[in-house]
Write a protein that holds these residues in place. Sequence first.
Motif, PDB file in Angstrom:
ATOM      1  N   LEU B  91       3.649  -0.838  11.493  1.00 41.08           N
ATOM      2  CA  LEU B  91       4.320  -1.159  10.318  1.00 41.08           C
ATOM      3  C   LEU B  91       4.087  -0.371   9.124  1.00 41.08           C
ATOM      4  O   LEU B  91       4.822   0.031   8.231  1.00 41.08           O
ATOM      5  CB  LEU B  91       4.540  -2.941   9.938  1.00 41.08           C
ATOM      6  N   PRO B  95      -1.896   3.908   3.458  1.00 39.06           N
ATOM      7  CA  PRO B  95      -3.094   4.116   3.508  1.00 39.06           C
ATOM      8  C   PRO B  95      -4.076   3.437   4.430  1.00 39.06           C
ATOM      9  O   PRO B  95      -5.211   3.363   4.133  1.00 39.06           O
ATOM     10  CB  PRO B  95      -3.537   3.941   1.961  1.00 39.06           C
ATOM     11  N   LEU B  98      -1.183  -1.433   9.696  1.00 37.98           N
ATOM     12  CA  LEU B  98      -0.787  -2.627   9.605  1.00 37.98           C
ATOM     13  C   LEU B  98       0.118  -2.571  10.899  1.00 37.98           C
ATOM     14  O   LEU B  98       0.850  -1.870  10.820  1.00 37.98           O
ATOM     15  CB  LEU B  98       0.208  -3.188   8.191  1.00 37.98           C
ATOM     16  N   ILE B 106       0.844 -10.054  12.918  1.00 34.43           N
ATOM     17  CA  ILE B 106       0.968  -8.688  12.305  1.00 34.43           C
ATOM     18  C   ILE B 106      -0.109  -9.021  11.394  1.00 34.43           C
ATOM     19  O   ILE B 106      -0.591  -9.884  10.669  1.00 34.43           O
ATOM     20  CB  ILE B 106       2.068  -8.752  11.331  1.00 34.43           C
ATOM     21  N   ARG B 158      -2.640 -10.942   3.289  1.00 31.48           N
ATOM     22  CA  ARG B 158      -0.999 -10.993   3.230  1.00 31.48           C
ATOM     23  C   ARG B 158      -0.410 -10.241   1.915  1.00 31.48           C
ATOM     24  O   ARG B 158      -1.269 -10.054   1.119  1.00 31.48           O
ATOM     25  CB  ARG B 158      -0.594 -12.651   3.226  1.00 31.48           C
ATOM     26  N   PRO B 159       0.990 -10.162   1.787  1.00 34.64           N
ATOM     27  CA  PRO B 159       1.431  -9.372   0.810  1.00 34.64           C
ATOM     28  C   PRO B 159       1.447 -10.410  -0.205  1.00 34.64           C
ATOM     29  O   PRO B 159       1.347 -11.635   0.077  1.00 34.64           O
ATOM     30  CB  PRO B 159       2.845  -9.291   1.439  1.00 34.64           C
ATOM     31  N   ALA B 248      12.380  -3.492   5.187  1.00 32.95           N
ATOM     32  CA  ALA B 248      11.896  -2.724   4.071  1.00 32.95           C
ATOM     33  C   ALA B 248      11.023  -1.726   4.410  1.00 32.95           C
ATOM     34  O   ALA B 248      10.774  -0.585   4.272  1.00 32.95           O
ATOM     35  CB  ALA B 248      11.486  -3.463   3.059  1.00 32.95           C
ATOM     36  N   LEU B 249       9.787  -2.214   5.225  1.00 32.64           N
ATOM     37  CA  LEU B 249       8.726  -1.353   5.712  1.00 32.64           C
ATOM     38  C   LEU B 249       9.088  -0.423   6.766  1.00 32.64           C
ATOM     39  O   LEU B 249       8.617   0.866   6.593  1.00 32.64           O
ATOM     40  CB  LEU B 249       7.588  -2.430   6.268  1.00 32.64           C
ATOM     41  N   TRP B 252      10.166   2.708   4.467  1.00 29.67           N
ATOM     42  CA  TRP B 252       9.289   3.177   3.550  1.00 29.67           C
ATOM     43  C   TRP B 252       8.429   4.049   4.107  1.00 29.67           C
ATOM     44  O   TRP B 252       7.879   3.796   5.503  1.00 29.67           O
ATOM     45  CB  TRP B 252       8.755   1.857   2.937  1.00 29.67           C
ATOM     46  N   PHE B 254       4.211   5.647   2.824  1.00 30.96           N
ATOM     47  CA  PHE B 254       3.399   6.090   1.820  1.00 30.96           C
ATOM     48  C   PHE B 254       3.407   7.359   1.236  1.00 30.96           C
ATOM     49  O   PHE B 254       3.377   8.218   2.117  1.00 30.96           O
ATOM     50  CB  PHE B 254       1.870   5.522   2.364  1.00 30.96           C
TER      51      PHE B 254
END
Lengths: 256, 256
Positions: B91, B95, B98, B106, B158-159, B248-249, B252, B254
Amino acid sequence: MELTPVTDLPEIRPGDDIATLVADRADLEAGDVLTVASTVVSKAEGRMADLEDYPVSGRAEEIANRLEGITGEEKDPRFAQAVLEESTELLIDAPFLLTETRFGHINVNAGIDRSNVPDHDILLLPKKPTESAERIRSGLEACGIEDIAVIVTDTCGRPFRHGQRGVALGWAGMSASRDWRGELDRDGHELGVTVQSVVDELASAANLVTGEGAGGTPAVVVRDWAFGDHAGSDELFRAVEDDLVRQALREWSFDD
Amino acid sequence: MELTPVTDLPEIRPGDDIATLVADRADLEAGDVLTVASTVVSKAEGRMADLEDYPVSGRAEEIANRLEGITGEEKDPRFAQAVLEESTELLIDAPFLLTETRFGHINVNAGIDRSNVPDHDILLLPKKPTESAERIRSGLEACGIEDIAVIVTDTCGRPFRHGQRGVALGWAGMSASRDWRGELDRDGHELGVTVQSVVDELASAANLVTGEGAGGTPAVVVRDWAFGDHAGSDELFRAVEDDLVRQALREWSFDD
């Protein structure tokens, strides 16, 4: 560790003194943790509101229209307005609203509750839950009950895993987390776990015994649990620079 | 509700029978929940490994090089390879890593542990934690201890919120969640909370009393907690179509 729900609390009304109401009903000893659901804290603090209190902005109108189109359900733009007013950032604006509240907590609809609100349309989260927790802790001291840690709790969902679980919104008389950094395992290796969010774990534990709905009780006493000899941290809510998921959500938008 | 750590468990080795070891030491009664840390389940199941077991793919080399560049720390591409082999989806690839494990959980680095692993480099999560929980439950039955729910637990971050907390990886003898949908509050309104992830809440509660490190104990008995008269659900891990954050991930990356 033992968890005991505080029973027979009355329906909480604006101005009620939660500390006294709990002190009259609970067996509390120095070193206990008291968890209190944010719903009753909000009610005591008069955080009920009506949708007519929220004159609708263009943004709220736009959000509600879009959500109606996506979900096929009627959406009240005044509710969207209430969510916007309780929030500092809209992380997801469709197909539901995920926002950061003014005190840093991220939740769907800014945590605004539409059930459990007698005589009003909605119930907002406490404005500053850590201050609420401090007030309850001081109130207990005023009743002669010293050294009680207090956690104001909520339930909310999360990414990656289905279902809601109890979380802490504010706390007093303890640190939010145990910081294990630098501590060693049996073999002398540095531990994999670094920071343990004990206030969230206590909120989850309490949520197992509070129940919801008609038989629910909003307060729980945790006994025989100790923070222990660890460094503490009071950082609970991630800022965007510490949160890749928030960064990803800023760049993402739902495709209607 | 009362939580009691199971003390004096020996260091667990491959082939050990966790059910018998616990049954010999814990006071267990019908209706109790037993939580067992995934670390000891993994050890009993022989899930230790060495980095030399992981011949490095081009992808792992690429990941490790990039992470070295970003973090300024040495990164072993064999560890990246182990993470890839334990995962069905990456995911976040920088950096840090995950991933989704093969059983749907996860976690950072696919939950691979580098501390607490005597004689080996790494400890993988149990392959199928729900089957592990079922085996422990059956093992307890074979010892004459009936009707114990078993949860295999882990800790992870966790987020949105700092810190780690206990979560469930697998469970047996109970449902993962209470489903409150359709139930009513005191005033007859439908409840705001819909599905309560009780296995995660039990794992969090247990994590408060297990401790980490040298004084840690991997198993906890939960007494006087009841699932209650609710519908149950065994869905715990969100699929990507039910998870906007995962969506979303995927879009996306980094920015080094």
